[in-house]
Design a protein around this motif. Structure first.
Motif, PDB file in Angstrom:
ATOM      1  N   THR A   1       0.927  -1.006   0.174  1.00  0.00           N
ATOM      2  CA  THR A   1       0.088  -0.049  -0.119  1.00  0.00           C
ATOM      3  C   THR A   1       1.083   1.176  -0.132  1.00  0.00           C
ATOM      4  OG1 THR A   1      -1.704  -1.317   1.223  1.00  0.00           O
ATOM      5  CG2 THR A   1      -1.705   1.043   1.265  1.00  0.00           C
ATOM      6  N   PRO A   2       0.584   2.129  -1.040  1.00  0.00           N
ATOM      7  CA  PRO A   2       1.472   3.550  -0.985  1.00  0.00           C
ATOM      8  C   PRO A   2       1.489   4.170   0.421  1.00  0.00           C
ATOM      9  CG  PRO A   2      -0.165   3.205  -2.784  1.00  0.00           C
ATOM     10  CD  PRO A   2      -0.531   2.255  -1.746  1.00  0.00           C
ATOM     11  N   ALA A   3       2.753   4.522   0.847  1.00  0.00           N
ATOM     12  CA  ALA A   3       3.061   5.094   2.119  1.00  0.00           C
ATOM     13  C   ALA A   3       4.223   5.897   2.192  1.00  0.00           C
ATOM     14  CB  ALA A   3       2.810   4.345   3.192  1.00  0.00           C
ATOM     15  N   PRO A   4       4.278   7.166   2.425  1.00  0.00           N
ATOM     16  CA  PRO A   4       5.654   7.789   2.487  1.00  0.00           C
ATOM     17  C   PRO A   4       6.462   7.114   3.537  1.00  0.00           C
ATOM     18  CG  PRO A   4       3.954   9.416   3.461  1.00  0.00           C
ATOM     19  CD  PRO A   4       3.402   8.055   2.719  1.00  0.00           C
ATOM     20  N   GLY A   5       7.826   7.256   3.367  1.00  0.00           N
ATOM     21  CA  GLY A   5       8.798   6.818   4.279  1.00  0.00           C
ATOM     22  C   GLY A   5       8.773   7.891   5.550  1.00  0.00           C
ATOM     23  N   PRO A   6       9.705   7.544   6.496  1.00  0.00           N
ATOM     24  CA  PRO A   6      10.096   8.533   7.569  1.00  0.00           C
ATOM     25  C   PRO A   6      10.460   9.984   7.033  1.00  0.00           C
ATOM     26  CG  PRO A   6      10.723   6.334   8.127  1.00  0.00           C
ATOM     27  CD  PRO A   6      10.396   6.310   6.729  1.00  0.00           C
ATOM     28  N   ASP A   7      11.356   9.898   5.835  1.00  0.00           N
ATOM     29  CA  ASP A   7      11.745  11.260   5.308  1.00  0.00           C
ATOM     30  C   ASP A   7      10.961  11.567   4.306  1.00  0.00           C
ATOM     31  OD1 ASP A   7      12.208   9.358   3.558  1.00  0.00           O
ATOM     32  OD2 ASP A   7      14.550   9.520   3.284  1.00  0.00           O
ATOM     33  N   GLY A   8       9.779  11.162   4.052  1.00  0.00           N
ATOM     34  CA  GLY A   8       8.886  11.576   2.888  1.00  0.00           C
ATOM     35  C   GLY A   8       9.163  10.825   1.701  1.00  0.00           C
ATOM     36  N   THR A   9      10.161  10.043   1.476  1.00  0.00           N
ATOM     37  CA  THR A   9      10.572   9.058   0.383  1.00  0.00           C
ATOM     38  C   THR A   9       9.109   8.406  -0.109  1.00  0.00           C
ATOM     39  OG1 THR A   9      12.934   9.066   0.912  1.00  0.00           O
ATOM     40  CG2 THR A   9      12.067   7.436  -0.643  1.00  0.00           C
ATOM     41  N   ASP A  10       8.970   8.287  -1.617  1.00  0.00           N
ATOM     42  CA  ASP A  10       7.658   7.351  -1.681  1.00  0.00           C
ATOM     43  C   ASP A  10       8.093   5.971  -1.329  1.00  0.00           C
ATOM     44  OD1 ASP A  10       6.533   9.657  -2.693  1.00  0.00           O
ATOM     45  OD2 ASP A  10       7.107   9.474  -4.599  1.00  0.00           O
ATOM     46  N   GLY A  11       7.136   5.148  -1.017  1.00  0.00           N
ATOM     47  CA  GLY A  11       7.432   3.935  -1.017  1.00  0.00           C
ATOM     48  C   GLY A  11       6.094   3.145  -0.706  1.00  0.00           C
ATOM     49  N   TYR A  12       6.100   1.871  -0.112  1.00  0.00           N
ATOM     50  CA  TYR A  12       4.926   1.208   0.354  1.00  0.00           C
ATOM     51  C   TYR A  12       5.031   0.472   1.614  1.00  0.00           C
ATOM     52  CZ  TYR A  12       3.727   1.399  -4.839  1.00  0.00           C
ATOM     53  OH  TYR A  12       3.329   1.841  -5.995  1.00  0.00           O
ATOM     54  N   VAL A  13       3.947   0.236   2.086  1.00  0.00           N
ATOM     55  CA  VAL A  13       3.791  -0.624   3.591  1.00  0.00           C
ATOM     56  C   VAL A  13       3.523  -1.815   3.134  1.00  0.00           C
ATOM     57  CG1 VAL A  13       2.759  -0.948   5.729  1.00  0.00           C
ATOM     58  CG2 VAL A  13       3.634   1.275   5.106  1.00  0.00           C
ATOM     59  N   VAL A  14       4.251  -3.060   3.541  1.00  0.00           N
ATOM     60  CA  VAL A  14       3.820  -4.308   2.858  1.00  0.00           C
ATOM     61  C   VAL A  14       3.547  -5.206   3.982  1.00  0.00           C
ATOM     62  CG1 VAL A  14       5.035  -5.971   1.474  1.00  0.00           C
ATOM     63  CG2 VAL A  14       5.628  -3.937   0.882  1.00  0.00           C
ATOM     64  N   GLY A  15       2.628  -6.012   3.889  1.00  0.00           N
ATOM     65  CA  GLY A  15       2.513  -6.977   4.584  1.00  0.00           C
ATOM     66  C   GLY A  15       2.000  -8.302   3.993  1.00  0.00           C
ATOM     67  N   GLY A  16       2.203  -9.514   4.805  1.00  0.00           N
ATOM     68  CA  GLY A  16       1.800 -10.676   3.879  1.00  0.00           C
ATOM     69  C   GLY A  16       2.491 -11.893   4.790  1.00  0.00           C
ATOM     70  N   ARG A  17       1.957 -12.864   4.115  1.00  0.00           N
ATOM     71  CA  ARG A  17       2.491 -14.323   4.843  1.00  0.00           C
ATOM     72  C   ARG A  17       2.746 -15.303   3.328  1.00  0.00           C
ATOM     73  NH1 ARG A  17       2.531 -17.032   9.765  1.00  0.00           N
ATOM     74  NH2 ARG A  17       2.624 -19.389   9.404  1.00  0.00           N
ATOM     75  N   TRP A  18       3.847 -15.707   3.282  1.00  0.00           N
ATOM     76  CA  TRP A  18       4.416 -16.439   2.164  1.00  0.00           C
ATOM     77  C   TRP A  18       4.772 -17.891   2.509  1.00  0.00           C
ATOM     78  CZ3 TRP A  18       5.215 -11.276   2.808  1.00  0.00           C
ATOM     79  CH2 TRP A  18       4.683 -10.358   1.950  1.00  0.00           C
ATOM     80  N   ALA A  19       4.277 -19.002   2.053  1.00  0.00           N
ATOM     81  CA  ALA A  19       4.595 -20.235   2.142  1.00  0.00           C
ATOM     82  C   ALA A  19       5.363 -20.890   1.149  1.00  0.00           C
ATOM     83  CB  ALA A  19       3.248 -21.189   2.505  1.00  0.00           C
ATOM     84  N   TRP A  20       6.114 -21.821   1.321  1.00  0.00           N
ATOM     85  CA  TRP A  20       6.968 -22.644   0.644  1.00  0.00           C
ATOM     86  C   TRP A  20       7.728 -21.832  -0.051  1.00  0.00           C
ATOM     87  CZ3 TRP A  20       4.817 -27.432   0.930  1.00  0.00           C
ATOM     88  CH2 TRP A  20       3.532 -27.517   1.110  1.00  0.00           C
ATOM     89  N   ALA A  21       8.512 -20.859   0.699  1.00  0.00           N
ATOM     90  CA  ALA A  21       9.927 -20.100   0.302  1.00  0.00           C
ATOM     91  C   ALA A  21      11.313 -20.998   0.188  1.00  0.00           C
ATOM     92  CB  ALA A  21      10.143 -18.956   1.181  1.00  0.00           C
ATOM     93  N   SER A  22      11.178 -21.921  -0.794  1.00  0.00           N
ATOM     94  CA  SER A  22      12.374 -22.543  -0.941  1.00  0.00           C
ATOM     95  C   SER A  22      13.626 -21.948  -1.070  1.00  0.00           C
ATOM     96  CB  SER A  22      12.200 -23.706  -2.226  1.00  0.00           C
ATOM     97  OG  SER A  22      11.060 -24.238  -2.121  1.00  0.00           O
ATOM     98  N   GLY A  23      14.645 -22.123  -0.288  1.00  0.00           N
ATOM     99  CA  GLY A  23      16.114 -21.535  -0.070  1.00  0.00           C
ATOM    100  C   GLY A  23      16.036 -20.294   0.442  1.00  0.00           C
ATOM    101  N   CYS A  24      14.975 -19.864   1.228  1.00  0.00           N
ATOM    102  CA  CYS A  24      15.035 -18.621   1.815  1.00  0.00           C
ATOM    103  C   CYS A  24      16.136 -18.434   2.723  1.00  0.00           C
ATOM    104  CB  CYS A  24      13.486 -18.373   2.227  1.00  0.00           C
ATOM    105  SG  CYS A  24      13.141 -19.300   3.580  1.00  0.00           S
ATOM    106  N   GLN A  25      16.444 -19.411   3.431  1.00  0.00           N
ATOM    107  CA  GLN A  25      17.413 -19.393   4.640  1.00  0.00           C
ATOM    108  C   GLN A  25      18.757 -19.064   4.078  1.00  0.00           C
ATOM    109  OE1 GLN A  25      16.495 -22.146   8.044  1.00  0.00           O
ATOM    110  NE2 GLN A  25      14.839 -22.761   6.568  1.00  0.00           N
ATOM    111  N   ASN A  26      18.993 -19.341   3.003  1.00  0.00           N
ATOM    112  CA  ASN A  26      20.392 -19.116   2.384  1.00  0.00           C
ATOM    113  C   ASN A  26      20.546 -17.844   1.429  1.00  0.00           C
ATOM    114  OD1 ASN A  26      19.932 -22.547   1.461  1.00  0.00           O
ATOM    115  ND2 ASN A  26      21.364 -21.900   2.830  1.00  0.00           N
ATOM    116  N   SER A  27      19.489 -17.089   1.350  1.00  0.00           N
ATOM    117  CA  SER A  27      19.210 -16.084   0.336  1.00  0.00           C
ATOM    118  C   SER A  27      19.730 -14.557   1.067  1.00  0.00           C
ATOM    119  CB  SER A  27      17.959 -15.982  -0.329  1.00  0.00           C
ATOM    120  OG  SER A  27      17.745 -17.303  -0.834  1.00  0.00           O
TER     121      SER A  27
END
Length: 397
Positions: free
Chosen positions: A129-155
Motif C-alpha cells: 500500500t502506498p505510504a511515504p517513508g520517515p523522510d517523505g520518500t515514496d514507498g509502500y507498506v507491505v504485509g503478508g505471509r508467504w509459504a513454500w519459500a524454498s532456499g530462503c534461509q540461504n538467500s
C-alpha cells in the motif's frame, strides 16, 4: 545456428559440466542436507559461484541467459545427486526473472554481490500500500505471509508476490501484481519446514507486518511487458510453463538415478534364501527395462515440447496448444517418475529403506515434489478442458 544460439550451447555445455562436477559432493552430503533442513551455506555459496542461480536472467541483467531446455537439463543433472539442491537453485533462478522489472539502481543494489543467492514465492500472498517513508520518500507498506519459500534461509534477497494498491494492472477490476524484494532482516522466517521429502530445500514460511519499502523495491510484473525486455524470448515463453519445467526435470533426474542405483545394487546383492545375485533374476530385468523405457519416453516428450515452445518464443507469444503441451508434458514427467521410483524401491527390497540409500531419499523427495500445484493432476483437468471449451479461462496454463 545464430551467434546467440551458439553462445547458449557453449554456456549450456559448461553449466552441465559444472552440474556434473557437484554430483559427488551432493551425494556425500545428502544426509547432512536433510538433517539441516536447508542447504549448508557453504554449499549454497558454491552453487551460486558456479552460476546456477543466474541461469535464466538475460546477460544485460547480470545473468547467463540460458534457454529453458538447458535450465531444465541442469536441474535434472543436479537432482541425480540431490533434489533439494536442484530445487533451491531453480527456485532462485526463476525468482530472478523479475529483475527485468527493477530500476537500474535497484538492480545494481541487488547485484552488489554478482553471485547473489535469491529466493522467492510467486503467489501474491501479500499487499503493498502506498505510504511515504520517515523522510517523505515514496514507498509502500507491505504485509503478508508467504509459504513454500524454498532456499530462503540461504538467500541475500527474498521476494514475495504482492497485490499493489494504486497501480493499474491493465485489466479492469483486477489489482496490479508484482514482487516485493526483502532483505532477510526485514522478514520473519518460520522454522516450519518439517517434511518427509525435499527436507534440504528449506521451504519455510516467511511473513512481515507493516514493513516499509522504498518504491524501487516493489517490482510490477506489468512493467516487463512495457519494457524492451518484452521482446526477449524468455518473456515470450509461457510463465507457468517455465516455472513448472524444472520440477518435471528434477523428477526425471531422480528417476534416472534410481534406475542406475538399482543396477549397481543388484550386481552385488544376493537376496536372503537365494544363491543368485539380484541381477540374475528375470523379474528384475523386466522391471529395469520398463523403468528405463518410461524415463526415456517421458524425457523425450518433455524436452521436445520445451524446444518447440522455445522456438516459437523467438518470434511470438505461445498459443494455447503450446502452453497446454508444456504443462501436460511436465505433469507426465512427474507422474512417470513417481511410478519409476516406486518400482525401483520395490525391486531391491530392504536395501532401499536405509538412510544411506539414495533410493529412499528419492522416493521421499519425489512424493513431496509431486504435491506441488504446478505439477498436480488438476493441471490435466484444465488442459483437457481446452479441447472442448476454447473460450475457457486458460490463465492458469
Amino acid at each position: 545456428m545464430t551467434p546467440a544460439a551458439t553462445s547458449d550451447v557453449v554456456d549450456g555445455e559448461a553449466m552441465l559440466a559444472a552440474a556434473a562436477s557437484f554430483l559427488g559432493e551432493l551425494r556425500e552430503r545428502s544426509v547432512e542436507i536433510d538433517r539441516l533442513r536447508k542447504l549448508p551455506q557453504d554449499l549454497a555459496d558454491s552453487l551460486a559461484e558456479a552460476g546456477f542461480y543466474r541461469t535464466l536472467v538475460p546477460p544485460t541483467l547480470g545473468g547467463l541467459g540460458l534457454s529453458p531446455t538447458t535450465v531444465a537439463q541442469v536441474s535434472e543433472t543436479l537432482a541425480t545427486g540431490n533434489a533439494s539442491a536442484a530445487w533451491c537453485t531453480f527456485i532462485g533462478a526463476t525468482s530472478q526473472i523479475m529483475f527485468a522489472a527493477l530500476t537500474p539502481e535497484q538492480l545494481a543494489e541487488v547485484l552488489r554481490n554478482p553471485d547473489v543467492i535469491t529466493a522467492g514465492v510467486f503467489a501474491s500472498s501479500g499487499r503493498a500500500t502506498p505510504a511515504p517513508g520517515p523522510d517523505g520518500t515514496d514507498g509502500y507498506v507491505v504485509g503478508g505471509r508467504w509459504a513454500w519459500a524454498s532456499g530462503c534461509q540461504n538467500s541475500e534477497w527474498i521476494s514475495g508476490g504482492v497485490q499493489i494498491d494504486g497501480q493499474d494492472s491493465g485489466d479492469s477490476g483486477l489489482p496490479a501484481l508484482g514482487r516485493a524484494f526483502f532483505r532477510p532482516d526485514e522478514i520473519l522466517i518460520h522454522d516450519d519446514w518439517h517434511t518427509s521429502g525435499l527436507r534440504g530445500s528449506g521451504s519455510s514460511t516467511f511473513e512481515c507486518h507493516d514493513v516499509w519499502l522504498p518504491t524501487p523495491r516493489i517490482a510490477n510484473g506489468a512493467d516487463i511487458l512495457r519494457s524492451p525486455y518484452a521482446a526477449e524470448p524468455l518473456y515470450r515463453f509461457p510463465l507457468f510453463g517455465l516455472l513448472a519445467l524444472p520440477i518435471g526435470a528434477i523428477a526425471l533426474g531422480m528417476a534416472r538415478a534410481c534406475v542406475d542405483e538399482v543396477i549397481e545394487v543388484a550386481k552385488a546383492k544376493v537376496p536372503q534364501g537365494s544363491r543368485r545375485t539380484l541381477a540374475q533374476r528375470p523379474a528384475l530385468h523386466s522391471a529395469v527395462a520398463v523403468a528405463d523405457t518410461e524415463v526415456r519416453a517421458a524425457r523425450t516428450l518433455l524436452y521436445t515440447t520445451i524446444d518447440a515452445a522455445w522456438d516459437r518464443a523467438q518470434h511470438t507469444l505461445a498459443d494455447i496448444a503450446t502452453r497446454r503441451d508444456l504443462r501436460t508434458a511436465t505433469v507426465h514427467a512427474m507422474q512417470t517418475s513417481v511410478r519409476v521410483i516406486e518400482s525401483m524401491n520395490t525391486a531391491v527390497g530392504g536395501t532401499a529403506i536405509f538412510e544411506s540409500s539414495p533410493l529412499q531419499r528419492h522416493l521421499r523427495d519425489v512424493h513431496t515434489a509431486s504435491a506441488h500445484f504446478m505439477v498436480a493432476m488438476s493441471v490435466m483437468e484444465v488442459a483437457g478442458r481446452t479441447f472442448f471449451d476454447p473460450d475457457m479461462d486458460t490463465s492458469g496454463l
